[in-house]
Design an enzyme around this catalytic site. Structure first.
Site, PDB file in Angstrom:
ATOM      1  CG  ASP A   1      -0.307  -2.354   7.499  1.00  0.00           C
ATOM      2  OD1 ASP A   1      -1.429  -2.821   7.716  1.00  0.00           O
ATOM      3  OD2 ASP A   1      -0.109  -1.219   7.020  1.00  0.00           O
TER       4      ASP A   1
ATOM      5  CE1 TYR B   1      -9.756   2.562   6.240  1.00  0.00           C
ATOM      6  CE2 TYR B   1      -9.017   3.815   8.148  1.00  0.00           C
ATOM      7  CZ  TYR B   1      -8.810   3.366   6.871  1.00  0.00           C
ATOM      8  OH  TYR B   1      -7.658   3.696   6.204  1.00  0.00           O
ATOM      9  CE  LYS B   2      -8.093  -0.458   4.706  1.00  0.00           C
ATOM     10  NZ  LYS B   2      -6.659  -0.504   4.433  1.00  0.00           N
TER      11      LYS B   2
ATOM     12  NE  ARG C   1      -9.484  -3.900  -2.959  1.00  0.00           N
ATOM     13  CZ  ARG C   1      -9.026  -3.095  -2.005  1.00  0.00           C
ATOM     14  NH1 ARG C   1      -7.839  -3.323  -1.456  1.00  0.00           N
ATOM     15  NH2 ARG C   1      -9.708  -2.043  -1.624  1.00  0.00           N
TER      16      ARG C   1
ATOM     17  CG  PHE D   1      -2.032   0.909   1.207  1.00  0.00           C
ATOM     18  CD1 PHE D   1      -3.172   0.589   0.488  1.00  0.00           C
ATOM     19  CD2 PHE D   1      -1.974   2.120   1.870  1.00  0.00           C
ATOM     20  CE1 PHE D   1      -4.241   1.469   0.442  1.00  0.00           C
ATOM     21  CE2 PHE D   1      -3.045   3.003   1.826  1.00  0.00           C
ATOM     22  CZ  PHE D   1      -4.183   2.677   1.113  1.00  0.00           C
TER      23      PHE D   1
HETATM   24  C1  LIG Z   1      -5.977   0.742   4.327  1.00  0.00           C
HETATM   25  C2  LIG Z   1      -4.501   0.715   4.524  1.00  0.00           C
HETATM   26  C3  LIG Z   1      -3.844   1.810   5.067  1.00  0.00           C
HETATM   27  C4  LIG Z   1      -4.594   3.068   5.396  1.00  0.00           C
HETATM   28  O1  LIG Z   1      -3.855   3.917   6.192  1.00  0.00           O
HETATM   29  P1  LIG Z   1      -4.551   5.222   6.799  1.00  0.00           P
HETATM   30  O2  LIG Z   1      -3.459   5.911   7.484  1.00  0.00           O
HETATM   31  O3  LIG Z   1      -5.653   4.757   7.685  1.00  0.00           O
HETATM   32  O4  LIG Z   1      -5.137   5.996   5.664  1.00  0.00           O
HETATM   33  C5  LIG Z   1      -2.474   1.696   5.294  1.00  0.00           C
HETATM   34  N1  LIG Z   1      -1.796   0.573   4.964  1.00  0.00           N
HETATM   35  C6  LIG Z   1      -2.415  -0.490   4.415  1.00  0.00           C
HETATM   36  C7  LIG Z   1      -1.653  -1.703   4.067  1.00  0.00           C
HETATM   37  C8  LIG Z   1      -3.780  -0.448   4.160  1.00  0.00           C
HETATM   38  O5  LIG Z   1      -4.388  -1.490   3.619  1.00  0.00           O
END
Ligand SMILES: *Cc1c(COP(=O)(O)O)cnc(C)c1O
Length: 423
Positions: free
Chosen positions: A208, A233-234, A382, A136
């Site tokens: 992560d 929030y996921k 996805r 990400f």
């Molecule tokens: C969704 C996601 C994020 C989101 O980070 P925010 O700081 O909450 O915007 C970060 N890393 C990964 C791998 C994600 O899937």
């Protein structure tokens, strides 16, 4: 009397077969805890989880009573002040850690920065961070910046080469930063193996868990993980922008120093001391005041997991993703979809991606028909399968709609080719 064969995901040929799997689902009652509009097939809980029904009422109380009437008194009286640790302890049960090893604050991006710098400070003289290509974007940006600040370099390895990169870094390895489940492909690392490898050469690990927490069994302490971060929030359904969680193994508490020391991370925040004296517990990860409304919405949302067995969540995740892959490949052979996720359930998280050159338009056509997945550039469709509220019959119906869209060429409508800001 011979028992009827128990259908499994790969044997589903009819809608009734899918309904049988749902009847046998030990988690089937959990769906009723969520608000999901009639007719909507929501396959994007990996991006924004559905709304638990208990949250609006809880928010009404928080806003009208705790804020409206209680005002400043609610920091003590309504337990606002202790919410980060309380919510952290709840999440700890879902990711295999002790309650005092997790707190909740800020975003995943910010927490990642804090633990990266903290980890590098714990390994003075070592200057390599191993991370991955195709993670990400925020993870790549934050890791690069944290390393720059600390005079370290980042090796972005292809996921298949991460183990080699760890070996190559050897005694220069400060830490490994990986996302357990890749946001595009759902490829899942073996957390225990990679962690051990990093420890063998003296490095730390930062996991992560954005696409892990709430989707399947995670066992941070069994894996001997050092640090971890993750979104709420996921799959944890905390609501848009709800604060992230951050984990530090107990053996490191009191031994690390994060780079955004704010008053909430002080040993005695209400002494209002001139000098920073870090808390020796997990609260050192806190910087400033929490987004309290979001945090309390998250706390309420997490009750959807009360008493849950994460092994059952994982089994359902695998059954749903297996069913989806099987149906797409059987029903849509010849339409140009190519599986972009691992074929073996234990190698993937709870979403499935297929590559298709018309992916964007097909996703738009699906959304117009009430099947909400998303698109990830350049060509991935996805679909996320949140085990608490997605049913096997939803998977079956979604694929039937996809078949219809492909056969009728509905995706060719010009409207479906207009690009929106959020895909
Ligand atoms: C969704 C996601 C994020 C989101 O980070 P925010 O700081 O909450 O915007 C970060 N890393 C990964 C791998 C994600 O899937």
């Amino acid at each position: 009397m011979t028992a009827l064969p128990i259908p499994t995901a790969t044997h589903v040929v009819s809608r009734d077969d899918a309904l049988v799997l749902d009847q046998r689902d030990p988690l089937r009652a959990r769906r009723d805890l969520f608000t999901i509009a009639e007719g909507l097939i929501y396959l994007d809980g990996n991006s924004l989880g559905a709304l638990p029904k208990c949250v609006p009422e809880r928010m009404r109380t928080v806003i009208e009573h705790e804020w409206g009437v209680g005002l400043i008194r609610s920091w003590n009286g309504a337990g606002w002040y202790t919410a980060p640790e309380r919510v952290g302890a709840t999440i700890a049960q879902l990711v295999g850690s002790a309650g005092d090893e997790i707190t909740v604050c800020d975003s995943t991006s910010v927490n990642l920065y804090k633990v990266l710098v903290a980890a590098m400070r714990m390994r003075p003289g070592r200057s390599t961070i191993v991370s991955e290509l195709g993670s990400f974007p925020t993870n790549a940006y934050i890791t690069t910046e944290a390393a720059k600040l600390m005079g370290a370099k980042v090796v972005f390895a292809d996921p298949a080469e991460v183990e080699t990169a760890i070996t190559d870094a050897g005694s220069d390895l400060a830490a490994v930063q990986l996302t357990e489940v890749n946001f595009r492909t759902a490829q899942r690392y073996d957390m225990a193996t990679v962690t051990k490898h990093s420890h063998d050469v003296g490095g730390l690990t930062i996991w992560d868990l954005c696409h892990s927490a709430g989707a399947f069994s995670v066992n941070l302490n069994d894996c001997d993980a050092d640090f971890a971060v993750g979104c709420t929030y996921k799959y944890l359904n905390g609501g848009p922008g709800s604060p992230a969680f951050v984990f530090v193994a107990r053996r490191h508490l009191g031994q690390f120093q994060q780079p955004i020391p704010g008053w909430h991370g002080h040993a005695q925040p209400f002494a209002f001391a001139q000098d920073f004296q870090p808390s020796d517990g997990i609260s050192q990860l806190l910087s400033g005041t929490s987004p309290q409304l979001s945090l309390l919405a998250l706390e309420s949302a997490l009750t959807a997991f009360d008493g849950i067995d994460m092994a059952e969540v994982e089994a359902k995740s695998q059954s749903l993703t297996e069913l989806f892959i099987t149906l797409v490949e059987n029903r849509l052979a010849g339409f140009g979809f190519e599986l972009a996720s691992p074929r073996h359930a234990s190698d993937r998280g709870s979403h499935v991606s297929f590559a298709h050159e018309q992916g964007y338009a097909i996703v738009q056509a699906l959304i117009a028909r009430g099947v909400v997945g998303d698109f990830r550039a350049p060509d991935l469709l996805r679909f996320g399968f949140a085990p608490l509220y997605v049913r096997h019959v939803d998977v079956f119906d979604a694929v039937e709609i996809l078949v219809d869209i492909m056969q009728s060429e509905e995706w060719k409508k010009p409207d479906y080719h207009v690009r929106h800001a959020v895909t």
